[in-house]
Design an enzyme around this catalytic site. Structure first.
Site, PDB file in Angstrom:
ATOM      1  N   GLU A  85       2.338  27.949  21.364  1.00  0.00           N
ATOM      2  CA  GLU A  85       3.796  27.943  21.160  1.00  0.00           C
ATOM      3  C   GLU A  85       4.469  28.988  22.032  1.00  0.00           C
ATOM      4  OE1 GLU A  85       7.630  29.246  19.900  1.00  0.00           O
ATOM      5  OE2 GLU A  85       5.824  30.467  19.575  1.00  0.00           O
ATOM      6  N   ASP A 145      -1.106  30.775  18.170  1.00  0.00           N
ATOM      7  CA  ASP A 145      -1.390  31.746  19.228  1.00  0.00           C
ATOM      8  C   ASP A 145      -0.719  33.092  18.988  1.00  0.00           C
ATOM      9  OD1 ASP A 145       0.975  30.220  19.627  1.00  0.00           O
ATOM     10  OD2 ASP A 145       1.054  30.733  21.744  1.00  0.00           O
TER      11      ASP A 145
END
Length: 459
Positions: A186, A119
């Site tokens: 994350e 991400d």
């Protein structure tokens, strides 16, 4: 900041003669670099926010399937959608769990898991690189934001695929089961947990080791750094809601000022680390936001403090969290607030646990990395108070040793000049100006991950 710098005094002293394998790996990594670099640029120009990594996961799946991996997509989707429904009240289009698992069996031997996160961050890129991101998207709550890979997850994906390509190229040098993880979310601490809750360790071969790397703007490109033992912190978020009694600014005696109470709480919190935590242990309590009031002459009836709390040891974490609640309530009572208006302390349940690098695994991997890339490129560094949900793989099963190491990304000349002149370092992770030097960071990342994995396959 000093604790994050590579230390020449901490240079890893490993006497490892270059091997034929190390020379071959250096050559094949160099020959494959253009492919990995193109992947990196693709991921950088097409960033996706947490819980929306659909295209990133699909591209990784495509790459790994082409190498012969058995690929599973969407791990954690049900957990994510339930979590989002609880937090937001609806699951918007494109929001989901995009966990990726790729498995390759290559004879008998250990199971080694390599992980990369996927991400990006809600930042407008200001690096000026030719492959700058111009993406604007919405997050999982529906809020629009520009999107940038400002924490190097683009390089992590490229490095993982680059390492996979090398491990397929060098299949004769290892035996066992290779598991690759493309992990979402994350940055908000949900990705690893979602995959674990959806049966990562039960539905797929259980790893004997889990290995990851993180491109670091606090280390120069051309260096690999590591920390043995505790490497990253427990990260807790705490909200303190203060309920005062509003009044006119000219008549403070008619109310109970939540700004004053909040200020007293902020000051009292400073004693937690300085007076309640052993000086040989680490802890941080930072008030990052203090919000209250609207106008000069109005004493508001509420205030809110937002805190980040960091620790390594779980007992220290407990001391800090319990102390925050005790201090907040005590300050409310000291100000004369009635029992039904005492400050409310909300400790977020979704915290990021501290990351522990298994010392024996760390020693093995770093010796192998040193032998492969050169011992002059590998250095030890102190732990950081940053956080990473990579920690959850070890926390889920403490019998599984884990290691995350750092691949330097900062401009080496600018980095060296900043250290020598004691000036600010080049922009690092989470800055809109963070632009890792892709050549050495990608090459060393791929070679280090490959060499480390092959070492762990040895019985």
């Amino acid at each position: 900041m000093k604790t994050l710098l590579c230390s020449a005094a901490a240079l890893l002293t490993l006497a490892a003669a270059p091997s034929t394998f190390a020379q071959d790996l250096t050559t094949t990594v160099s020959e494959d670099h253009d492919y990995v670099l193109d992947l990196y640029k693709h991921f950088h120009q097409n960033p996706e926010l947490s819980l929306k990594e659909e295209k990133s996961a699909a591209r990784m799946a495509e790459e790994l399937k082409s190498l012969g991996f058995e690929v599973t997509e969407g791990l954690g989707d049900e957990w994510v959608k339930q979590k989002v429904m609880e937090e937001v009240g609806e699951v918007l289009p494109g929001v989901g769990g995009y966990g990726l698992v790729a498995v390759m069996k290559n004879g008998e031997g250990p199971t080694v898991m390599l992980r990369a996160d996927m991400d990006a961050l809600p930042l407008q890129e200001k690096t000026g690189v030719p492959y700058t991101s111009n993406v604007v998207s919405t997050d999982f709550t529906g809020k629009e934001a520009p999107v940038m890979h400002a924490c190097a997850h683009d390089s992590h994906m490229a490095i993982l695929i680059g390492a996979a390509r090398q491990l397929v190229e060098h299949k004769e040098d290892w035996s066992g089961t290779l598991v690759l993880i493309g992990q979402p979310a994350e940055e908000i601490g949900y990705g690893a947990l979602a995959m674990l809750e959806d049966g990562l360790m039960e539905k797929f071969p259980k790893p004997d080791y889990v290995l990851a790397t993180h491109t670091s703007g606090w280390d120069p490109a051309g260096k690999v750094t590591y920390t043995s033992g505790y490497a990253l912190a427990n990260v807790d978020s705490v909200d303190i809601k203060i309920k005062g009694i509003g009044a006119h600014g000219s008549a403070p005696h008619m109310g109970k000022d939540p700004i004053v109470i909040g200020s007293q709480i902020v000051n009292a919190l400073q004693t937690l680390v300085s007076r309640e935590v052993n000086p040989l242990q680490a802890g941080v309590v930072t008030v990052g936001s203090f919000r209250s009031g609207y106008k000069h002459n109005i004493i508001p009836d509420e205030a809110e403090l937002l805190l980040t709390v960091r620790s390594y040891d779980d007992d220290v974490r407990k001391t800090l969290l319990e102390g925050i609640e005790r201090i907040a309530i005590a300050q409310g009572r000291s100000a004369g607030l009635p029992e039904d208006k005492l400050p409310e302390v909300i400790i977020k349940s979704d915290y990021t646990p501290s990351t522990y690098n298994d010392p024996e695994m760390t020693d093995r991997v770093m010796k192998a990395v040193s032998a492969s890339i050169g011992e002059d490129k590998v250095e030890s560094r102190p732990p950081s108070m940053g956080g990473e949900d990579f920690s959850r793989f070890h926390r889920h099963d403490e019998d599984i040793p884990t290691l995350i190491f750092w691949t330097g990304g900062a401009d080496p000349e600018a980095f060296a000049a900043a250290v020598e002149n004691k000036t600010p370092l080049p922009p690092a992770n989470h800055s809109p100006l963070f632009a890792p030097i892709p050549g050495p960071s990608l090459k060393l990342g791929v070679q280090s991950m490959t060499a480390g994995a092959i070492e762990l396959f040895k019985e």
